[in-house]
Design a protein around this motif. Structure first.
Motif, PDB file in Angstrom:
ATOM      1  N   THR A 210      61.032 -22.330  57.525  1.00  0.00           N
ATOM      2  CA  THR A 210      60.338 -22.493  56.229  1.00  0.00           C
ATOM      3  C   THR A 210      60.725 -21.308  55.348  1.00  0.00           C
ATOM      4  N   ASP A 211      60.046 -21.142  54.200  1.00  0.00           N
ATOM      5  CA  ASP A 211      60.364 -20.010  53.326  1.00  0.00           C
ATOM      6  C   ASP A 211      59.601 -18.775  53.821  1.00  0.00           C
ATOM      7  N   ARG A 212      60.351 -17.877  54.409  1.00  0.00           N
ATOM      8  CA  ARG A 212      59.782 -16.687  55.052  1.00  0.00           C
ATOM      9  C   ARG A 212      59.001 -15.832  54.041  1.00  0.00           C
ATOM     10  N   HIS A 213      59.598 -15.646  52.850  1.00  0.00           N
ATOM     11  CA  HIS A 213      58.973 -14.753  51.864  1.00  0.00           C
ATOM     12  C   HIS A 213      57.661 -15.325  51.350  1.00  0.00           C
ATOM     13  N   ARG A 214      57.658 -16.629  51.144  1.00  0.00           N
ATOM     14  CA  ARG A 214      56.433 -17.258  50.613  1.00  0.00           C
ATOM     15  C   ARG A 214      55.329 -17.251  51.665  1.00  0.00           C
ATOM     16  N   LEU A 215      55.717 -17.457  52.933  1.00  0.00           N
ATOM     17  CA  LEU A 215      54.726 -17.401  54.006  1.00  0.00           C
ATOM     18  C   LEU A 215      54.112 -15.993  54.052  1.00  0.00           C
ATOM     19  N   MET A 216      54.990 -14.988  53.974  1.00  0.00           N
ATOM     20  CA  MET A 216      54.527 -13.595  53.980  1.00  0.00           C
ATOM     21  C   MET A 216      53.581 -13.359  52.810  1.00  0.00           C
ATOM     22  N   GLN A 217      53.949 -13.916  51.662  1.00  0.00           N
ATOM     23  CA  GLN A 217      53.166 -13.694  50.443  1.00  0.00           C
ATOM     24  C   GLN A 217      51.728 -14.194  50.616  1.00  0.00           C
ATOM     25  N   VAL A 218      51.586 -15.393  51.207  1.00  0.00           N
ATOM     26  CA  VAL A 218      50.233 -15.944  51.392  1.00  0.00           C
ATOM     27  C   VAL A 218      49.464 -15.092  52.410  1.00  0.00           C
ATOM     28  N   LEU A 219      50.155 -14.736  53.504  1.00  0.00           N
ATOM     29  CA  LEU A 219      49.482 -13.934  54.529  1.00  0.00           C
ATOM     30  C   LEU A 219      49.023 -12.594  53.956  1.00  0.00           C
ATOM     31  N   VAL A 220      49.923 -11.947  53.214  1.00  0.00           N
ATOM     32  CA  VAL A 220      49.607 -10.640  52.643  1.00  0.00           C
ATOM     33  C   VAL A 220      48.438 -10.759  51.679  1.00  0.00           C
TER      34      VAL A 220
ATOM     35  N   GLY B 184      53.813 -10.492  62.197  1.00  0.00           N
ATOM     36  CA  GLY B 184      53.598  -9.089  62.556  1.00  0.00           C
ATOM     37  C   GLY B 184      53.879  -8.168  61.371  1.00  0.00           C
ATOM     38  N   TYR B 185      54.975  -8.425  60.643  1.00  0.00           N
ATOM     39  CA  TYR B 185      55.302  -7.589  59.475  1.00  0.00           C
ATOM     40  C   TYR B 185      54.161  -7.611  58.475  1.00  0.00           C
ATOM     41  N   ALA B 186      53.694  -8.826  58.175  1.00  0.00           N
ATOM     42  CA  ALA B 186      52.629  -8.971  57.174  1.00  0.00           C
ATOM     43  C   ALA B 186      51.403  -8.188  57.639  1.00  0.00           C
ATOM     44  N   PHE B 187      51.084  -8.309  58.939  1.00  0.00           N
ATOM     45  CA  PHE B 187      49.913  -7.629  59.501  1.00  0.00           C
ATOM     46  C   PHE B 187      50.083  -6.101  59.416  1.00  0.00           C
ATOM     47  N   GLU B 188      51.273  -5.639  59.817  1.00  0.00           N
ATOM     48  CA  GLU B 188      51.515  -4.194  59.883  1.00  0.00           C
ATOM     49  C   GLU B 188      51.536  -3.530  58.511  1.00  0.00           C
ATOM     50  N   LEU B 189      51.815  -4.319  57.474  1.00  0.00           N
ATOM     51  CA  LEU B 189      51.857  -3.749  56.124  1.00  0.00           C
ATOM     52  C   LEU B 189      50.566  -3.013  55.770  1.00  0.00           C
ATOM     53  N   PHE B 190      49.428  -3.518  56.341  1.00  0.00           N
ATOM     54  CA  PHE B 190      48.137  -2.940  55.969  1.00  0.00           C
ATOM     55  C   PHE B 190      47.656  -1.868  56.951  1.00  0.00           C
ATOM     56  N   ARG B 191      48.440  -1.641  57.982  1.00  0.00           N
ATOM     57  CA  ARG B 191      48.029  -0.672  59.002  1.00  0.00           C
ATOM     58  C   ARG B 191      47.694   0.693  58.386  1.00  0.00           C
ATOM     59  N   PRO B 192      48.562   1.248  57.506  1.00  0.00           N
ATOM     60  CA  PRO B 192      48.245   2.562  56.923  1.00  0.00           C
ATOM     61  C   PRO B 192      46.923   2.549  56.162  1.00  0.00           C
ATOM     62  N   LYS B 193      46.662   1.460  55.468  1.00  0.00           N
ATOM     63  CA  LYS B 193      45.425   1.370  54.683  1.00  0.00           C
ATOM     64  C   LYS B 193      44.203   1.348  55.598  1.00  0.00           C
ATOM     65  N   VAL B 194      44.317   0.583  56.716  1.00  0.00           N
ATOM     66  CA  VAL B 194      43.172   0.392  57.608  1.00  0.00           C
ATOM     67  C   VAL B 194      42.786   1.691  58.307  1.00  0.00           C
TER      68      VAL B 194
ATOM     69  N   THR C 194      52.101   7.592  45.411  1.00  0.00           N
ATOM     70  CA  THR C 194      52.980   6.999  44.392  1.00  0.00           C
ATOM     71  C   THR C 194      53.439   5.638  44.869  1.00  0.00           C
ATOM     72  N   ARG C 195      53.822   5.585  46.141  1.00  0.00           N
ATOM     73  CA  ARG C 195      54.333   4.337  46.710  1.00  0.00           C
ATOM     74  C   ARG C 195      53.261   3.247  46.628  1.00  0.00           C
ATOM     75  N   GLN C 196      52.021   3.612  47.005  1.00  0.00           N
ATOM     76  CA  GLN C 196      50.942   2.608  46.993  1.00  0.00           C
ATOM     77  C   GLN C 196      50.674   2.103  45.582  1.00  0.00           C
ATOM     78  N   SER C 197      50.665   3.064  44.619  1.00  0.00           N
ATOM     79  CA  SER C 197      50.406   2.643  43.234  1.00  0.00           C
ATOM     80  C   SER C 197      51.530   1.757  42.735  1.00  0.00           C
ATOM     81  N   ALA C 198      52.764   2.136  43.048  1.00  0.00           N
ATOM     82  CA  ALA C 198      53.913   1.350  42.599  1.00  0.00           C
ATOM     83  C   ALA C 198      53.883  -0.034  43.255  1.00  0.00           C
TER      84      ALA C 198
END
Ligand code: ADP
Length: 588
Positions: free
Chosen positions: A324-334, A293-303, A254-258
């Motif tokens: 800089t803008d932390r959220h926007r940087l994360m957004q591009v990385l993600v 690291g946060y951006a990278f770790e977000l995909f750990r469960p998927k990998v 559910t979490r992944q779909s949401a």
């Protein structure tokens, strides 16, 4: 200055050289015509074969010269022109009377007399003088026919044909400028009609843009509000079923779909805002390694379920703190990591962050399907995918890279990629980052340990959606088990509660019926007693329009949190507000 279109550059120069009283309105035309006529009269005096007309010609030249003085003294042009035309007509008739009447060649001058009133006074004045001239020509022809003038004894057809000729030429002379005048007016009217149509179109477009912005704001709010409840309750449930793997698995789905749905909603909203130039950068100082690291770790469960080697390489020389803008940087990385993992079935995906002194180069290298050379130009265009099959096989909306590119530019950087079909791709973006000073205090949104957790607080939750109130209530009760919670469905009700009951913190929604969060916060800050009006107010909203958010902040918020939020983030914000309020009350 009168700049009618038919004026040539030379005429403009001529006007510019005139003394000031002759330069404005229609005075230059008068000066022009009268000067020419005086010059012709002088010439006529010199070469005329009729010596008895010299006196009259001279008198007329003097009269016309006198008009210059009248203009200089400020007499209106219309009477001067009428007087001049009448005097010229009288003089021409006098001369013609003595020298052959309608057969007198200089009677031709009579033909051009209506032109001056036509141009300088008005069209009506021109037509009036045209009629007068025609009558004079007719009178002269009649006088010739009846034999009052030399040469005597004319046949009727001689006088008539001469009269018809000069009358026709006179008419033609006035009709030509009249046609030109009419065409000019039609062209001007056409131009004005186009301009009006253009203005209407512009207004229509502006209205559409406003409607679009309103639509985006509404959609944003309407989509994010239920997502807030779905994600929030999902998180709360996950925390409760940690020991039940089956339930946890279902909740993870559910979490992944949401999350996926949230990405799509955010992509569309971000893109619209970027297009409208509304997205603004909120720079802050943060730890580069941590965010990467946060951006990278977000995909750990998927990998975990993939046959892909997932690695991160951080340059030793990277500065600890950047701004800089932390959220926007994360957004591009993600987005880049998400794409790399989506299009890679085996091999590896590596996130590299290199210090370029100054500047940081982020790159995501994969051994995936790659991109064909002929599709490379399209990749950063919105709604663009490498080929038609991509959507059916991998899904996606083709917005991620378009947004990433705009964000990279917004952060002052650049983005690009190299790719080989079937071999893999390397997407990179470079930001002009420099080492920054460590901030004074570093609130850690992820930290679950709450310093204020064991105290008794009273919170007021103001939100028109009961489900959202329930979610916030559950999150607060998890963080502060002893807390007391009050609820209000709109601003006025909340203000009444604040008058009756002391509260430690208000969690205020922005869009509500009756009285919205902006008006309620403003009212609290401006009209309440000193002890209540400085209460911490944490704004909660699903509206992401930067203009609306700024208005909400300006109303007097202590802090702002966008929905949907992570429970831990909400707790961290609430604690931060409580600690700040405590410090300032101790200080005062
Ligand atoms: P989406 O991924 O939602 O389709 P994007 O804008 O993120 O939209 O990407 C656009 C297209 O670029 C993708 O559909 C895909 O064809 C191509 N693409 C992006 N990243 C990669 C990658 N790492 N490997 C291969 N193709 C990629």
């Amino acid at each position: 200055m009168d700049n009618t279109p038919f004026l040539s550059a030379r005429f403009d120069k001529f006007i510019a050289r005139l003394p000031a009283p002759y330069r404005y309105g229609r005075a230059p035309y008068l000066v022009f015509f009268v000067s020419i006529i005086i010059a012709l009269l002088v010439l006529d005096m010199l070469i005329t074969p009729y010596p008895n007309t010299v006196g009259v010609t001279f008198a007329l030249a003097l009269l016309l010269a006198f008009f210059f003085f009248l203009v200089y003294w400020g007499v209106p042009l219309a009477p001067i022109i009428h007087m001049g035309t009448a005097a010229s007509a009288a003089m021409l008739c006098y001369v013609a009377w003595h020298a052959g009447g309608v057969f007198f060649p200089r009677l031709a001058w009579l033909m051009i007399l209506p032109l001056t009133p036509f141009y300088v006074i008005s069209r009506g004045a021109g037509y009036f003088w045209l009629c007068v001239v025609w009558l004079l020509q007719l009178g002269m022809a009649a006088a010739n026919y009846w034999g009052w003038l030399p040469p005597f004894h004319h046949e009727l057809h001689h006088a008539t044909s001469t009269w018809v000729t000069i009358s026709a030429v006179t008419g033609t002379l006035i009709i030509v400028p009249m046609i030109y005048d009419r065409l000019h007016e039609q062209a001007v009217q056409k131009g004005m009609r186009y301009q009006r149509e253009l203005e209407l179109k512009r207004q229509e477009l502006e209205q559409i843009l406003q409607m679009r912005e309103h639509f985006i704001a509404t959609i944003s709010h309407e989509l994010r509000t239920p997502m807030n409840a779905i994600l929030g309750f999902n998180d709360l449930l996950m925390a409760r079923v940690q020991d039940k793997p089956e339930a946890l698995k279902v909740l993870n789905h559910t979490r992944q779909s949401a999350d996926h749905l949230m990405t799509v909603i955010n992509d569309i909203l971000d893109y619209s805002q970027l297009q409208a130039g509304q997205l603004v950068v909120h720079s802050e100082t943060f730890e580069l390694r941590k965010i990467t690291g946060y951006a990278f770790e977000l995909f750990r469960p998927k990998v975990k379920s993939m046959a892909v080697d997932y690695k991160i390489e951080l340059d030793e020389a990277l500065p600890k703190w950047v701004h800089t803008d932390r959220h926007r940087l994360m957004q591009v990385l993600v987005n880049l990591l998400g794409n790399a993992l989506k299009f890679t079935h085996q091999g590896e995906v590596v996130l590299r962050v290199q210090w370029e002194n100054p500047g940081v180069l982020f790159s995501v290298t994969d051994t995936g399907i790659g991109i064909a050379p002929e599709r490379r130009d399209q990749i950063f265009k919105r709604f663009s995918q490498a080929d038609i099959g991509i959507h059916s096989r991998y899904g996606g909306n083709g917005l991620g890279l378009a947004i990433s590119q705009k964000l990279a530019h917004l952060l002052g950087g650049d983005i690009g990629f190299e790719s080989e079909l079937g071999q893999g791709s390397r997407f990179w973006f470079r930001l002009p980052l420099q080492a920054a000073e460590a901030p004074q205090h570093t609130p850690d949104a992820q930290s679950p340990a709450l310093q204020t957790g064991d105290q008794v607080w009273r919170f007021l939750i103001v939100d028109d959606h009961p489900i959202n109130r329930l979610l916030v209530k559950k999150v607060l009760q998890n963080g502060w088990p002893q807390c007391e919670i009050l609820e209000a469905a709109e601003g006025q009700q909340a203000l009444q509660m604040l008058r009756d009951t002391p509260v430690d913190l208000v969690l205020m929604d922005m869009v509500m019926p009756v009285m919205d969060g902006i008006a309620a916060t403003r009212c609290l800050r401006e009209t309440f007693a000193a002890t209540v009006k400085d209460l911490p107010v944490l704004g909660l909203t699903a509206n992401v329009n930067p203009v609306d958010l700024e208005v909400f902040r300006q109303a007097g918020l202590s802090d702002l949190m966008l929905k949907p939020f992570e429970p831990a983030q909400l707790c961290a914000k609430v604690e931060q507000c409580l600690l700040t309020a405590k410090k300032s009350s101790q200080g005062s």
